[in-house]
Design a protein around this motif. Structure first.
Motif, mmCIF file in Angstrom:
data_model
loop_
_atom_site.group_PDB
_atom_site.id
_atom_site.type_symbol
_atom_site.label_atom_id
_atom_site.label_comp_id
_atom_site.label_asym_id
_atom_site.label_seq_id
_atom_site.Cartn_x
_atom_site.Cartn_y
_atom_site.Cartn_z
ATOM 1 N N LYS A 28 0.827 -1.221 0.000
ATOM 2 C CA LYS A 28 0.000 0.000 0.000
ATOM 3 C C LYS A 28 0.857 1.265 0.000
ATOM 4 O O LYS A 28 0.701 2.142 0.843
ATOM 5 N N THR B 186 0.228 -5.112 4.909
ATOM 6 C CA THR B 186 0.924 -4.064 4.149
ATOM 7 C C THR B 186 0.460 -4.001 2.702
ATOM 8 O O THR B 186 0.820 -3.075 1.985
ATOM 9 N N LYS C 246 -5.057 -3.823 3.880
ATOM 10 C CA LYS C 246 -4.533 -2.844 4.827
ATOM 11 C C LYS C 246 -5.449 -2.605 6.028
ATOM 12 O O LYS C 246 -5.021 -2.049 7.034
#
Length: 316
Positions: A149, A286, A291
């Motif tokens: 992300k 991640t 997320k």
């Protein structure tokens, strides 16, 4: 509402002002070791995979713990040999495993000191890092990392910094010098990232190259990103977690920030106070699509990095 806000601020201040003891830090690390070993061994036996950027932090954290006098499994060398062999052998697609997992190879290299590592194995692993460098001096991030992300160029820059850090440990080798130089030219143009890891790797590079002015600059920048609770998020704007905090603490201590510094003590206290009973820390994924959820692999990464950071706060 005012009373509630005042209470929250008071509690936050009490946590951040607490002074963790060496015994507390040691107990936190000790509680994590069985978790790291159990979940790492599960990955090795069930996934049979050393190319998922996971086994490397397992071995790195356990080796560091052993060097600090903690008791770890007597199978550690067996696991290390397995991971090295996997990295240097061809996979089912006929590719050398480590060429698709250069970030994991970096972790293997940092897991063992040059004095302890087999020289021939170390040379072969370092040789893998030189492969596939782009014409601009960068490397493309391997495995699942491009799905994280954060912007793709930042992920590539972070991978390039990790590879450069490992190559700098063998900078006297003429074969590495040109590769390092090309990477440095690329990184000089790298824009500041959105992840704590970007600032961590920039600080580690400046420290490794004895660039004192840049080191001090990145120390200040990393410290300025610390949250009120004493931690860092993996992304700088995310809530604090063990992944971002462990990385930041590790880098600050490697850069020479005093163990009694406010930023160090507050980070220690954050990690001590947020550890779960099983020795792990909750960390959200991640990857962009994950997320919002606590993810097992992110939990594992965060736990190994928390240990690496805390170990830097203990006497050698």
């Amino acid at each position: 509402m005012f009373l509630l806000s005042s209470l929250i601020l008071a509690l936050t201040g009490a946590v951040s002002d607490a002074q963790p003891t060496t015994a507390e830090v040691k107990a936190t690390v000790e509680r994590s070791i069985p978790y790291i070993e159990k979940q790492g061994l599960w990955w090795i036996e069930q996934k049979k995979c050393a190319s998922c950027h996971r086994v490397g932090t397992m071995l790195w954290s356990l080796q560091a713990a052993k060097q600090h006098g903690f008791t770890v499994s007597d199978r550690l060398q067996e696991w290390t040999d397995w991971a090295n062999d996997k990295s240097l052998s061809k996979n089912d697609k006929g590719q050398i495993g480590g060429t698709r997992n250069k970030e994991g190879v970096v972790q293997l290299l940092f897991a063992a000191t040059p004095q302890d590592a087999d020289p021939e194995t170390r040379k072969k692993l370092i040789g893998l890092l030189r492969e596939d460098q782009n014409s601009d001096g960068s490397w493309k991030a391997g495995g699942q990392l491009p799905f994280q992300k954060r912007p793709q160029p930042e992920t590539d820059a972070v991978s390039t910094m990790w590879l450069t850090l490992a190559l700098l440990t063998a900078a006297d080798d003429p074969e590495n010098q040109k590769t390092i130089q090309q990477a440095q030219q690329y990184l000089a143009k790298s824009k500041p990232g959105k992840s704590t890891e970007w600032y961590v790797t920039r600080l580690l590079l400046a420290t490794s190259q004895k660039q004192d002015k840049q080191r001090d600059q990145f120390i200040q920048q990393l410290q300025s990103l610390q949250h009120a609770d004493g931690g860092w998020g993996w992304l700088t704007n995310d809530p604090s977690d063990a992944l971002g905090t462990g990385m930041a603490l590790y880098a600050l201590r490697k850069a020479g920030v005093d163990i009694q510094a406010d930023s160090v003590r507050r980070a220690e206290q954050f990690l001590i106070s947020t550890q779960r009973k099983d020795g792990s820390w909750p960390v959200k994924g991640t990857k962009a699509k994950k997320k919002g959820n606590i993810e097992e692999t992110a939990v594992y990464w965060g736990t190994t990095w928390a240990v690496l950071g805390l170990l830097e706060c203990l006497p050698q």
